[in-house]
Design a protein around this motif. Structure first.
Motif, PDB file in Angstrom:
ATOM      1  N   UNK A  18      36.807  67.547  27.709  1.00  0.00           N
ATOM      2  CA  UNK A  18      35.610  68.077  28.681  1.00  0.00           C
ATOM      3  C   UNK A  18      34.498  69.003  28.146  1.00  0.00           C
ATOM      4  N   UNK A  19      34.903  69.922  27.189  1.00  0.00           N
ATOM      5  CA  UNK A  19      34.090  70.622  26.385  1.00  0.00           C
ATOM      6  C   UNK A  19      33.479  69.906  25.584  1.00  0.00           C
ATOM      7  N   UNK A  20      34.111  69.182  24.749  1.00  0.00           N
ATOM      8  CA  UNK A  20      33.342  68.557  23.512  1.00  0.00           C
ATOM      9  C   UNK A  20      32.289  67.499  23.608  1.00  0.00           C
ATOM     10  N   UNK A  21      32.925  66.455  24.705  1.00  0.00           N
ATOM     11  CA  UNK A  21      32.215  65.290  25.128  1.00  0.00           C
ATOM     12  C   UNK A  21      31.750  65.036  26.420  1.00  0.00           C
ATOM     13  N   UNK A  22      32.156  66.228  27.489  1.00  0.00           N
ATOM     14  CA  UNK A  22      31.605  66.159  28.819  1.00  0.00           C
ATOM     15  C   UNK A  22      32.669  65.113  29.562  1.00  0.00           C
ATOM     16  N   UNK A  48      37.257  78.331  31.203  1.00  0.00           N
ATOM     17  CA  UNK A  48      35.754  78.232  31.568  1.00  0.00           C
ATOM     18  C   UNK A  48      35.437  76.602  31.831  1.00  0.00           C
ATOM     19  N   UNK A  49      36.446  75.750  32.053  1.00  0.00           N
ATOM     20  CA  UNK A  49      36.290  74.424  32.481  1.00  0.00           C
ATOM     21  C   UNK A  49      36.577  74.307  33.948  1.00  0.00           C
ATOM     22  N   UNK A  50      35.558  73.788  34.750  1.00  0.00           N
ATOM     23  CA  UNK A  50      35.611  73.679  36.061  1.00  0.00           C
ATOM     24  C   UNK A  50      36.965  72.912  36.369  1.00  0.00           C
ATOM     25  N   UNK A  51      37.753  73.364  37.313  1.00  0.00           N
ATOM     26  CA  UNK A  51      38.982  72.856  37.780  1.00  0.00           C
ATOM     27  C   UNK A  51      39.143  72.354  39.015  1.00  0.00           C
ATOM     28  N   UNK A  52      39.582  71.306  39.485  1.00  0.00           N
ATOM     29  CA  UNK A  52      39.996  71.346  40.964  1.00  0.00           C
ATOM     30  C   UNK A  52      41.382  70.486  40.799  1.00  0.00           C
ATOM     31  N   UNK A  53      42.132  71.120  41.670  1.00  0.00           N
ATOM     32  CA  UNK A  53      43.332  70.534  41.844  1.00  0.00           C
ATOM     33  C   UNK A  53      44.133  70.260  43.249  1.00  0.00           C
ATOM     34  N   UNK A  54      44.814  69.614  43.531  1.00  0.00           N
ATOM     35  CA  UNK A  54      45.534  69.025  44.725  1.00  0.00           C
ATOM     36  C   UNK A  54      46.721  68.333  44.796  1.00  0.00           C
ATOM     37  N   UNK A  55      47.128  68.077  46.012  1.00  0.00           N
ATOM     38  CA  UNK A  55      48.178  66.998  46.123  1.00  0.00           C
ATOM     39  C   UNK A  55      47.674  65.797  46.878  1.00  0.00           C
ATOM     40  N   UNK A  56      48.383  64.634  46.404  1.00  0.00           N
ATOM     41  CA  UNK A  56      48.155  63.312  46.960  1.00  0.00           C
ATOM     42  C   UNK A  56      49.451  62.953  47.770  1.00  0.00           C
ATOM     43  N   UNK A  57      49.255  62.553  49.033  1.00  0.00           N
ATOM     44  CA  UNK A  57      50.647  62.338  49.573  1.00  0.00           C
ATOM     45  C   UNK A  57      50.601  60.830  49.922  1.00  0.00           C
ATOM     46  N   UNK A  58      51.945  60.342  49.776  1.00  0.00           N
ATOM     47  CA  UNK A  58      52.154  58.963  50.030  1.00  0.00           C
ATOM     48  C   UNK A  58      53.608  58.900  50.697  1.00  0.00           C
ATOM     49  N   UNK A  59      53.520  57.709  51.523  1.00  0.00           N
ATOM     50  CA  UNK A  59      54.796  57.631  52.428  1.00  0.00           C
ATOM     51  C   UNK A  59      55.720  56.607  51.591  1.00  0.00           C
ATOM     52  N   UNK A  60      56.745  56.980  51.009  1.00  0.00           N
ATOM     53  CA  UNK A  60      57.614  56.026  50.313  1.00  0.00           C
ATOM     54  C   UNK A  60      58.952  55.580  51.361  1.00  0.00           C
ATOM     55  N   UNK A 115      31.812  63.577  39.185  1.00  0.00           N
ATOM     56  CA  UNK A 115      30.350  63.235  39.506  1.00  0.00           C
ATOM     57  C   UNK A 115      29.172  63.310  38.385  1.00  0.00           C
ATOM     58  N   UNK A 116      29.852  63.708  37.446  1.00  0.00           N
ATOM     59  CA  UNK A 116      28.956  63.888  36.087  1.00  0.00           C
ATOM     60  C   UNK A 116      28.192  62.608  35.517  1.00  0.00           C
ATOM     61  N   UNK A 117      28.813  61.440  35.933  1.00  0.00           N
ATOM     62  CA  UNK A 117      28.414  60.198  35.425  1.00  0.00           C
ATOM     63  C   UNK A 117      28.937  59.669  34.204  1.00  0.00           C
ATOM     64  N   UNK A 118      30.027  60.698  33.643  1.00  0.00           N
ATOM     65  CA  UNK A 118      30.694  60.247  32.555  1.00  0.00           C
ATOM     66  C   UNK A 118      32.254  59.783  32.983  1.00  0.00           C
ATOM     67  N   UNK A 119      32.597  58.614  32.372  1.00  0.00           N
ATOM     68  CA  UNK A 119      33.704  58.044  32.813  1.00  0.00           C
ATOM     69  C   UNK A 119      34.856  58.788  32.568  1.00  0.00           C
ATOM     70  N   UNK A 120      35.904  59.059  33.606  1.00  0.00           N
ATOM     71  CA  UNK A 120      36.833  59.870  33.405  1.00  0.00           C
ATOM     72  C   UNK A 120      38.097  59.462  32.447  1.00  0.00           C
ATOM     73  N   UNK A 121      38.885  60.260  32.193  1.00  0.00           N
ATOM     74  CA  UNK A 121      40.205  59.943  31.423  1.00  0.00           C
ATOM     75  C   UNK A 121      41.144  60.300  32.199  1.00  0.00           C
TER      76      UNK A 121
END
Length: 312
Positions: free
Chosen positions: A64-68, A7-19, A37-43
């Motif tokens: 995320x559930x308890x403290x947003x 029940x938690x909105x989830x986004x996932x993806x890949x970040x590419x970088x040239x090494x 974009x919730x305005x709450x600082x992410x961890x």
């Protein structure tokens, strides 16, 4: 999917970088729980190992559930859903702390949170988080070091001591097979499991998320064996010389230290963080070992949730 993420909105993806040293593009796979974009600082959470997957840190998603609080997890390079690099096994020039700091910086910038974020690091992740924090990143507000190591020599002394309080037959099996290099033998694994059950996770059976993180490392041990060594008792990789004590005074972020009563990261391993980081608080969790967020999740999430939301 873990029940922690239900029940938690989830986004996932890949970040590419040239090494450049590899001459190719690699990917870092990430998950964002909640909204950036919730305005709450992410961890942002850094898993241990080095070379264990993110799975066992999934209890943190309950923040995320308890403290947003939006929670960002990712598999570090070389493990899990990120690019595997088995051809680099043994290449100590490639597998460096700076490589992982660069990966973290790239993640923060790509997700556009580099200006305002909190950081959690467990075990090796705590080493990485503290090394990054000494560079004084402007956006880092609060730091949580969970069972981290400031000076690897302290940890090596502790594991030698902890081995002596195991049953004599277990000690003998560890010494015999470790010295002979037969760490794949069933006898050695049984002895190592005794150590893990006492000082890494005291739950029986272990949670599926922790089992999966260990399994990921066993499937591809490139990062762990190159940077650390064969096991907890024989640190022979470049991390054997890790010592960040003299730089800890540079950490500007308000810091929370945590460990467990029966943790393989005993108090003397954590103490340099407490003595040298300017703004710091330390909480130990009774009855827990190396993964208190799994062993006593309600209490652990309450402590770090209040720290992140209100401060001390």
């Amino acid at each position: 999917m873990s029940h922690f993420t239900d029940s938690i909105p989830t986004q996932e993806g890949d970040i590419e970088s040239f090494i450049p040293t590899l001459g190719k593009v690699c990917k870092t796979h990430y998950w964002v729980y909640g909204s950036l974009k919730s305005g709450v600082r992410p961890l942002v959470a850094l898993h241990g190992g080095p070379g264990f997957s993110h799975n066992y840190l999934l209890p943190l998603v309950n923040l995320t559930k308890l403290y947003r609080i939006p929670v960002i997890l990712y598999d570090q390079l070389g493990i899990g859903h990120s690019t595997a690099l088995p051809e680099t096994k043994g290449d100590v020039e490639f597998w460096t702390i700076q490589l992982f700091i660069d990966e973290l910086v790239h993640l923060l910038k790509t997700l556009k949170v580099e200006g305002d974020f909190d950081l959690f690091g467990h075990s090796w992740g705590g080493m990485l988080a503290s090394a990054f924090a000494t560079t004084q990143p402007k956006g880092l507000k609060k730091l949580i070091i969970c069972s981290g190591i400031a000076n690897m020599r302290d940890f090596m002394e502790v594991t030698r001591y902890l081995k002596t309080i195991l049953p004599l037959d277990v000690q003998g099996a560890i010494d015999k097979y470790d010295s002979e290099g037969f760490v794949e033998s069933s006898e050695y694994k049984a002895a190592a499991d005794e150590f893990y059950q006492r000082f890494v996770c005291r739950m029986n059976p272990w949670p599926a998320e922790l089992v999966e993180s260990f399994a990921a490392s066993e499937r591809d041990d490139t990062v762990y064996t190159t940077m650390f060594g064969r096991n907890e008792f024989t640190v022979i990789g470049p991390l054997k010389d890790f010592n960040i004590v003299d730089d800890l005074h540079k950490v500007k972020a308000t810091t929370l230290l945590t460990n467990g009563e029966f943790d393989e990261i005993r108090d003397n391993v954590m103490r340099p963080f407490f003595l040298h980081i300017p703004r710091v608080k330390w909480v130990q969790f009774p009855g827990c070992s190396h993964v208190p967020f799994l062993e006593d999740p309600d209490q652990y999430l309450d402590v770090i949730g209040r720290f992140l939301s209100e401060g001390y």
